[in-house]
Scaffold this motif. Structure first.
Motif, PDB file in Angstrom:
ATOM      1  N   GLU A  16      -7.408  18.431  28.691  1.00 44.69           N
ATOM      2  CA  GLU A  16      -7.552  19.849  28.357  1.00 44.69           C
ATOM      3  C   GLU A  16      -6.688  20.714  29.271  1.00 44.69           C
ATOM      4  N   ARG A  37      -3.857  18.599  19.342  1.00 46.26           N
ATOM      5  CA  ARG A  37      -5.284  18.422  19.607  1.00 46.26           C
ATOM      6  C   ARG A  37      -5.493  17.584  20.864  1.00 46.26           C
ATOM      7  N   ASN A  38      -6.707  17.620  21.386  1.00 46.21           N
ATOM      8  CA  ASN A  38      -7.061  16.794  22.550  1.00 46.21           C
ATOM      9  C   ASN A  38      -7.626  15.471  22.045  1.00 46.21           C
ATOM     10  N   ARG A  45      -9.389  22.874  11.727  1.00 47.81           N
ATOM     11  CA  ARG A  45     -10.070  22.863  13.034  1.00 47.81           C
ATOM     12  C   ARG A  45      -9.793  21.541  13.743  1.00 47.81           C
ATOM     13  N   GLY A  81     -10.662  20.462  21.007  1.00 42.10           N
ATOM     14  CA  GLY A  81      -9.984  20.961  22.200  1.00 42.10           C
ATOM     15  C   GLY A  81      -9.825  22.464  22.157  1.00 42.10           C
ATOM     16  N   SER A  82      -9.304  23.003  23.235  1.00 41.54           N
ATOM     17  CA  SER A  82      -9.090  24.449  23.327  1.00 41.54           C
ATOM     18  C   SER A  82      -7.627  24.708  23.649  1.00 41.54           C
ATOM     19  N   PHE A  83      -7.287  25.965  23.915  1.00 42.23           N
ATOM     20  CA  PHE A  83      -5.908  26.291  24.267  1.00 42.23           C
ATOM     21  C   PHE A  83      -5.564  25.721  25.646  1.00 42.23           C
ATOM     22  N   THR A 140      -3.244  31.904  25.004  1.00 44.95           N
ATOM     23  CA  THR A 140      -4.320  32.611  24.309  1.00 44.95           C
ATOM     24  C   THR A 140      -3.824  33.010  22.924  1.00 44.95           C
TER      25      THR A 140
END
Length: 276
Positions: free
Chosen positions: A88, A232-233, A252, A255-257, A262
């Motif tokens: 991440e 993706r993670n 979707r 994971g996140s950014f 942002t």
């Protein structure tokens, strides 16, 4: 962190200077180093030491162990949690981590197609594909043996999901779902074909002509799916999803950014450089 306040929230006070001196040696043991800010505050003639701890962009450890806080206690992170957090935070390139799959398992058909596309798109020929794959990270060493990296497996195996089930793409539509498997590039092709068949078509008349429009542009959908699979993670054991309806498409991925990215500041920072 407030030093000089007990668990019940009562102000008991402290010697801020001595507490700061006691805390500093522990801070030096944290890797990578963190920068905290100390502030001394007086309330009703009692001194409180306020330790301002900023959020770290890295996974920090003390004594070589990373911890997670749960309520009033803590526990060491598991290997899986460390991999997830490290991926991440872009502390390492997960797509270049070695698998246990021998390099000889690659599809020769896919390798030839890769060489062909590389020449068509860039005008470049590969003299020795084995050396080239070592150079870019498709092949990596593990315990003295040449194996596929995670990203290499996702691109050059006929069925990577045999080893990594969570790397498939699940399309949900009309209360049903369809799972697409295979190398990532084939998943993209199959997803585009399936979505094209199930998109709502709008009919517009222009004079004597009838023009059919798809409710969503396929190029935009394809780009969204490519990005979801490429960035993706993969340390998270969950699939990538596409939710398809006549008036909405949602893509979707787990994971996140990455740090510093942002919605307002969409820096092109690939999480999986090899796959990308």
């Amino acid at each position: 962190i407030l030093v000089g306040v007990n668990d019940e929230g009562d102000i008991v006070g402290c010697d801020a200077k001595k507490c700061k001196q006691a805390i500093t040696p522990f801070l030096l043991e944290i890797k990578p180093p963190i920068k905290v800010r100390f502030e001394s505050v007086k309330i009703d003639s009692k001194e409180i030491l306020v330790v301002h701890v900023p959020k770290s962009e890295y996974l920090c450890s003390i004594g070589g162990i990373a911890y997670v806080r749960i309520g009033t206690s803590k526990r060491p992170l598991s290997i899986e949690e460390i991999l997830y957090s490290g991926a991440e935070l872009l502390m390492f390139e997960f797509d270049k981590t070695p698998t246990e799959i021998p390099a000889s398992k690659v599809s020769k058909e896919f390798v030839k197609e890769f060489e062909k596309k590389r020449y068509e798109l860039r005008g470049l020929r590969v003299k020795d594909i084995k050396d080239y794959f070592k150079k870019i990270g498709v092949f990596v060493e593990r315990n003295g043996k040449l194996v596929l990296s995670f990203g290499g497996a996702l691109m050059f195996l006929k069925n990577p999901q045999e080893y990594f089930p969570h790397t498939s793409l699940r399309i949900v539509w009309n209360g049903e779902w369809k799972i697409l498997e295979g190398p990532l590039w084939k998943i993209v092709e199959d997803a585009e074909r399936f979505i094209k068949m199930n998109l709502t078509t709008l009919m517009l008349k222009s004079g004597f002509k009838r023009i059919d429009y798809q409710s969503f542009p396929l190029k935009a959908i394809r780009e969204a799916i490519v990005n979801a699979l490429a960035h993706r993670n993969y340390a998270i054991k969950a699939e990538t999803f596409v939710y398809l309806s006549p008036f909405e498409i949602r893509v979707r991925n787990p994971g996140s950014f990455p740090p510093g990215v942002t919605v307002e500041n969409p820096i092109p920072l690939p999480r999986n450089p090899l796959i990308y």
